[in-house]
Design a protein around this motif. Sequence first.
Motif, PDB file in Angstrom:
ATOM      1  N   GLY A 118      -6.967  32.390 -62.149  1.00  0.00           N
ATOM      2  CA  GLY A 118      -5.603  31.979 -61.436  1.00  0.00           C
ATOM      3  C   GLY A 118      -5.647  33.051 -60.196  1.00  0.00           C
ATOM      4  O   GLY A 118      -6.704  33.054 -59.502  1.00  0.00           O
ATOM      5  N   MET A 119      -4.750  33.984 -60.138  1.00  0.00           N
ATOM      6  CA  MET A 119      -4.575  35.021 -59.031  1.00  0.00           C
ATOM      7  C   MET A 119      -5.586  35.979 -59.267  1.00  0.00           C
ATOM      8  O   MET A 119      -5.843  36.494 -60.598  1.00  0.00           O
ATOM      9  N   SER A 120      -6.634  36.451 -58.268  1.00  0.00           N
ATOM     10  CA  SER A 120      -7.455  37.328 -58.641  1.00  0.00           C
ATOM     11  C   SER A 120      -6.967  38.885 -58.454  1.00  0.00           C
ATOM     12  O   SER A 120      -5.758  39.120 -57.910  1.00  0.00           O
ATOM     13  N   GLY A 121      -7.761  39.645 -58.942  1.00  0.00           N
ATOM     14  CA  GLY A 121      -7.162  41.148 -59.054  1.00  0.00           C
ATOM     15  C   GLY A 121      -6.983  41.657 -57.521  1.00  0.00           C
ATOM     16  O   GLY A 121      -6.109  42.431 -57.232  1.00  0.00           O
ATOM     17  N   LEU A 122      -7.706  41.139 -56.495  1.00  0.00           N
ATOM     18  CA  LEU A 122      -7.597  41.594 -55.042  1.00  0.00           C
ATOM     19  C   LEU A 122      -6.409  40.984 -54.504  1.00  0.00           C
ATOM     20  O   LEU A 122      -5.662  41.664 -53.657  1.00  0.00           O
ATOM     21  N   GLU A 123      -6.133  39.800 -54.872  1.00  0.00           N
ATOM     22  CA  GLU A 123      -5.005  39.154 -54.384  1.00  0.00           C
ATOM     23  C   GLU A 123      -3.766  40.013 -54.800  1.00  0.00           C
ATOM     24  O   GLU A 123      -2.471  40.107 -54.212  1.00  0.00           O
ATOM     25  N   ALA A 124      -3.668  40.263 -56.288  1.00  0.00           N
ATOM     26  CA  ALA A 124      -2.643  40.874 -56.697  1.00  0.00           C
ATOM     27  C   ALA A 124      -2.513  42.502 -56.235  1.00  0.00           C
ATOM     28  O   ALA A 124      -1.436  42.756 -55.895  1.00  0.00           O
ATOM     29  N   LEU A 125      -3.476  42.776 -55.910  1.00  0.00           N
ATOM     30  CA  LEU A 125      -3.589  44.372 -55.150  1.00  0.00           C
ATOM     31  C   LEU A 125      -2.743  44.273 -53.995  1.00  0.00           C
ATOM     32  O   LEU A 125      -2.113  45.249 -53.663  1.00  0.00           O
ATOM     33  N   THR A 126      -2.972  43.401 -53.142  1.00  0.00           N
ATOM     34  CA  THR A 126      -2.261  43.233 -51.938  1.00  0.00           C
ATOM     35  C   THR A 126      -0.971  43.177 -52.131  1.00  0.00           C
ATOM     36  O   THR A 126      -0.037  43.640 -51.349  1.00  0.00           O
ATOM     37  N   GLN A 127      -0.407  42.164 -53.224  1.00  0.00           N
ATOM     38  CA  GLN A 127       1.050  41.989 -53.297  1.00  0.00           C
ATOM     39  C   GLN A 127       1.614  43.195 -53.881  1.00  0.00           C
ATOM     40  O   GLN A 127       2.612  43.505 -53.703  1.00  0.00           O
ATOM     41  N   ILE A 128       0.902  44.059 -54.881  1.00  0.00           N
ATOM     42  CA  ILE A 128       1.313  45.227 -55.243  1.00  0.00           C
ATOM     43  C   ILE A 128       1.530  46.326 -54.263  1.00  0.00           C
ATOM     44  O   ILE A 128       2.718  46.978 -54.155  1.00  0.00           O
ATOM     45  N   LYS A 129       0.583  46.512 -53.426  1.00  0.00           N
ATOM     46  CA  LYS A 129       0.585  47.297 -52.351  1.00  0.00           C
ATOM     47  C   LYS A 129       1.978  47.202 -51.348  1.00  0.00           C
ATOM     48  O   LYS A 129       2.350  47.974 -50.684  1.00  0.00           O
ATOM     49  N   ASN A 130       1.937  45.743 -51.148  1.00  0.00           N
ATOM     50  CA  ASN A 130       3.147  45.405 -50.158  1.00  0.00           C
ATOM     51  C   ASN A 130       4.479  45.941 -50.660  1.00  0.00           C
ATOM     52  O   ASN A 130       5.259  46.538 -49.916  1.00  0.00           O
ATOM     53  N   ASN A 131       4.745  45.920 -52.028  1.00  0.00           N
ATOM     54  CA  ASN A 131       5.944  46.165 -52.725  1.00  0.00           C
ATOM     55  C   ASN A 131       6.003  47.579 -52.984  1.00  0.00           C
ATOM     56  O   ASN A 131       6.974  48.215 -52.968  1.00  0.00           O
ATOM     57  N   ARG A 132       4.908  48.209 -53.386  1.00  0.00           N
ATOM     58  CA  ARG A 132       4.994  49.604 -53.758  1.00  0.00           C
ATOM     59  C   ARG A 132       3.557  50.313 -53.150  1.00  0.00           C
ATOM     60  O   ARG A 132       2.438  50.546 -54.051  1.00  0.00           O
ATOM     61  N   PRO A 133       3.605  50.562 -51.940  1.00  0.00           N
ATOM     62  CA  PRO A 133       2.554  51.294 -51.119  1.00  0.00           C
ATOM     63  C   PRO A 133       1.844  52.535 -51.801  1.00  0.00           C
ATOM     64  O   PRO A 133       0.878  52.843 -51.514  1.00  0.00           O
ATOM     65  N   ASN A 134       2.630  53.183 -52.527  1.00  0.00           N
ATOM     66  CA  ASN A 134       2.231  54.613 -52.996  1.00  0.00           C
ATOM     67  C   ASN A 134       1.909  54.443 -54.285  1.00  0.00           C
ATOM     68  O   ASN A 134       1.745  55.338 -55.079  1.00  0.00           O
ATOM     69  N   LEU A 135       1.965  53.181 -55.101  1.00  0.00           N
ATOM     70  CA  LEU A 135       1.645  53.192 -56.586  1.00  0.00           C
ATOM     71  C   LEU A 135       0.019  53.389 -56.678  1.00  0.00           C
ATOM     72  O   LEU A 135      -0.669  52.325 -56.001  1.00  0.00           O
ATOM     73  N   PRO A 136      -0.463  54.290 -57.258  1.00  0.00           N
ATOM     74  CA  PRO A 136      -2.327  54.093 -57.431  1.00  0.00           C
ATOM     75  C   PRO A 136      -2.539  52.853 -58.275  1.00  0.00           C
ATOM     76  O   PRO A 136      -2.064  52.813 -59.292  1.00  0.00           O
ATOM     77  N   VAL A 137      -3.675  52.337 -57.511  1.00  0.00           N
ATOM     78  CA  VAL A 137      -4.197  51.096 -58.306  1.00  0.00           C
ATOM     79  C   VAL A 137      -5.711  51.369 -58.441  1.00  0.00           C
ATOM     80  O   VAL A 137      -6.379  51.899 -57.662  1.00  0.00           O
ATOM     81  N   VAL A 138      -6.250  51.330 -59.699  1.00  0.00           N
ATOM     82  CA  VAL A 138      -7.548  51.407 -59.874  1.00  0.00           C
ATOM     83  C   VAL A 138      -8.426  50.152 -60.149  1.00  0.00           C
ATOM     84  O   VAL A 138      -7.789  49.218 -60.876  1.00  0.00           O
TER      85      VAL A 138
END
Length: 518
Positions: free
Chosen positions: A59-79
């Motif tokens: 379904g949704m890839s990790g990179l696609e999720a990364l983009t949405q997470i960063k759009n909403n929470r730009p300062n949240l650290p993602v590994v």
Amino acid sequence: MQRYNILWADDEIDLLKPHIIFLEQRGYDITPVNNAADAVEMCDEKNFDVVFLDEHMPGMSGLEALTQIKNNRPNLPVVMITKNEEEQIMEEAIGSKIADYLIKPLNPSQILLSVKKILDNKRLIIEKSSLNYQQEFRRISMAFQDRMNHEQWADIYKKLVFWELEMEGNNEMGEVLDMQKIEANANFAKFIVRNYEDWLNDPKSDKPLLSHQVMKKKVFPELSADKPVFVIVIDNLRFDQWKTIEPVLTEYFTIDKEEHYYSILPTTTAYARNAIFSGQMPSEMAKTHPDLWVGEDEEEGKNNFEEEFLVKQLRRNNIQVKSSYHKIKNLEEGRSLADSVNNLFNNDLNVIVYNFVDMLSHARTDMAMVRELAPDESAYRSITKSWFLHSPLIEIMRKISERKARVIITTDHGTIRVKRPFKIIGDRSVNTNLRYKQGKNLGYDGDKVMQVSKPDRLFLPKMNVSTSYVFAVEDQFFAYPNNYNYYVNLYKDTFQHGGVSMEEMIIPIIFLNSKNVS
């Protein structure tokens, strides 16, 4: 101990149970999800300290999720976690500002290291820095008991600057460091009182390089036919401020040498900077160039003839080069020079004097807004870096770096944050500087100053036969008894210069080469 919340998204999350238990045993709370869409939704609903995100999920890839997470929470650290080692995937993830990138198969230590690097990094650095400084503290304190020379004092000052920058934000150890700096400056003042006169009069004394020798001994030997030399004098630039802007410049230049010299007294623009450009001490300038030297009793600006002094020094040393001189006093002058900087490559020597840091230090006294922005050394450094990043000077230096050039960055004196008033009495002819006074019949109690009853021994001009000089030491500033409380409140905790302190007298002189230029 603080517990951190981690969201872990992986379509094989059940297989990662041992890793989750490993982290939970070490105090981390883990929320597992098995798809990227749930990860995005959970990040919108709850607060997490870090997100582990598998790159390849149905379904949704990790990179696609990364983009949405960063759009909403730009300062949240993602590994980002992946089996894929393709360079394109790595670059896309890094470009999306991930905090770390891990390759499967994972091991527990690898995961724990990533978490600590992100969440505990600041605490661990502070703890390690505190421990290391405690060891250095004893060595520095022991050094005060010895009779150090000027090189050893410069080393002590540079060590204190290093620890000040290393422990920024460490309030507990910062107070200890502040106390050690006070002790250091008290001992440094005694060192200057004992030795300064000998530096100027005894040919056999062990003396540092001084302001009036900088051009002859450090700049002129750099002149060559194959590339121009740019000397950039940033007024009031202390060693700690230099270390703050150094990382910015290393993008464009290689640091060839980081050296120092000692400013002459008084540590002011009128004396120290004129000495740099003339190659003479103040009394020598006043005697040999009365048409250029402006005394304390005269109203006109004290630094209007730096270019003339420089030309005369070049001629005196039989140096025949094509040179330029620019003094930047405001934003428009800086922009104008940035637009025309390429024309300077036709010269052998280009001198650029940049006055911003000096204007900032004086503005701190006069402007409530700047005073609020720079209440201490840390904030002062921060403002200096912010100015540098957005000033025409960085554009000037970037353009210089694109062509073959030798660059020397230095200053004429530093500043110190003054905290303790020292009462002094003088007549109307006494100068207004808060860190030194020149005049006759100066009145004060105690000996917590550097007294100069024979100005000629320090190569200082005299307005009359009974002229004397008094220099503030450590973090003191002079205040008159009249309206005493008003002036103490006005000037306490402002940055001043003119007196005796490591910050004012030990001056950076940095040699750079253009980067990536053949």
